[in-house]
Motif scaffolding. Structure first.
Motif, short mmCIF file in Angstrom:
data_model
loop_
_atom_site.label_atom_id
_atom_site.label_comp_id
_atom_site.label_asym_id
_atom_site.label_seq_id
_atom_site.Cartn_x
_atom_site.Cartn_y
_atom_site.Cartn_z
N THR A 1 0.86 -1.18 0.00
CA THR A 1 0.00 0.00 0.00
C THR A 1 0.89 1.23 0.00
N ASP B 1 -2.99 -2.68 -0.94
CA ASP B 1 -2.89 -4.12 -0.67
C ASP B 1 -2.57 -4.92 -1.93
N THR C 1 3.94 2.54 2.16
CA THR C 1 3.28 2.93 3.41
C THR C 1 3.13 1.70 4.30
N THR C 2 2.66 0.61 3.72
CA THR C 2 2.63 -0.69 4.38
C THR C 2 2.93 -1.76 3.35
N GLY C 3 3.23 -2.98 3.83
CA GLY C 3 3.60 -4.05 2.93
C GLY C 3 5.07 -4.01 2.60
N ARG C 4 5.50 -4.90 1.72
CA ARG C 4 6.91 -4.94 1.38
C ARG C 4 7.12 -5.48 -0.03
#
Length: 240
Positions: free
Chosen positions: A15, A26, A61-64
């Motif tokens: 994200t 996502d 922002t999030t995740g990888r």
């Protein structure tokens, strides 16, 4: 080169938001070695944003994102591993194509002879002494591809590489990426032109409004269904 069939790029729950507004949400998919992965979606779908995070030009922002199993933020820039062509070629209009590539090769610690090799590979050798400001859009696109190829990298990430190319140039690009994959390399390329996918890609990733709609091998799709019909059906179903 990486081993054919392994996930050279793994995107996991990615994200990316700007000012609280998500550009990509996502997102999960892989790009495997020995294959061309097409990253498709309409203009504004979030393709370029996702690619910038994938190559480390922006932070998730999030995740990888894993590149050959290592989080991208922990990898050191290496032209021998990852070749990138995102947005304009980045060359100063007053410099020649050869001078631009020579500077990039020096910064990457690559031999000067590689400049001549990639100029010939992208068929810009005869225009190498001209200033980039006099290049057509297609020639600037080829120069950007030459920069991505300088280190003979195992992984190529290309954002809309067919933009500005004439039909002959598109056939040339198709052959280039197919040969790279056949040699065991990884190609992740974005486009909004589904008509080119059937000729170029092995795996298909489709996004719209920053969200994943489809990911899988092209061979698994019903041959009776055109990619345009598939895309229309996916985007219609994803509409709010």
């Amino acid at each position: 080169m990486t081993h054919q069939g392994t996930a050279a790029i793994a995107v996991e729950g990615l994200t990316k938001s700007y000012g609280g507004t998500p550009a990509v949400t996502d997102l999960t998919f892989t790009a495997r070695a020995g294959a061309v992965t097409g990253f498709f979606g309409p203009n504004g779908a979030g393709k370029t944003t996702a690619l910038k995070v994938i190559v480390g030009l922006a932070k998730a922002t999030t995740g990888r994102v894993l590149v050959n199993g290592t989080p991208v933020e922990r990898t050191r820039p290496d032209a021998r591993t990852l070749g990138v062509a995102i947005e304009p070629c980045g060359a100063h209009p007053g410099r020649t194509g050869r001078a631009h590539l020579t500077s990039l090769a020096a910064l990457a610690g690559l031999p000067r002879r590689r400049v001549a090799e990639v100029l010939e590979l992208v068929e810009l050798d005869r225009a190498a002494g001209r200033r980039v400001g006099a290049y057509s859009m297609g020639m600037r696109q080829r120069l950007g591809l030459a920069a991505a190829l300088l280190g003979d990298p195992a992984i190529l990430v290309l954002d809309e590489p067919a933009n500005g190319l004439d039909p002959q140039g598109i056939r040339w690009l198709r052959a280039l990426v197919r040969e790279h994959a056949a040699a065991g390399g990884t190609v992740l390329l974005s486009s909004h032109l589904l008509s080119e996918a059937a000729h170029t890609v092995d795996d298909l990733v489709v996004i719209d409004r920053g969200r994943l709609l489809h990911a899988g091998p092209l061979s698994a799709l019903d041959p009776a269904t055109s990619l345009e019909d598939l895309f229309f059906d996916l985007t219609e179903r994803s509409a709010p």
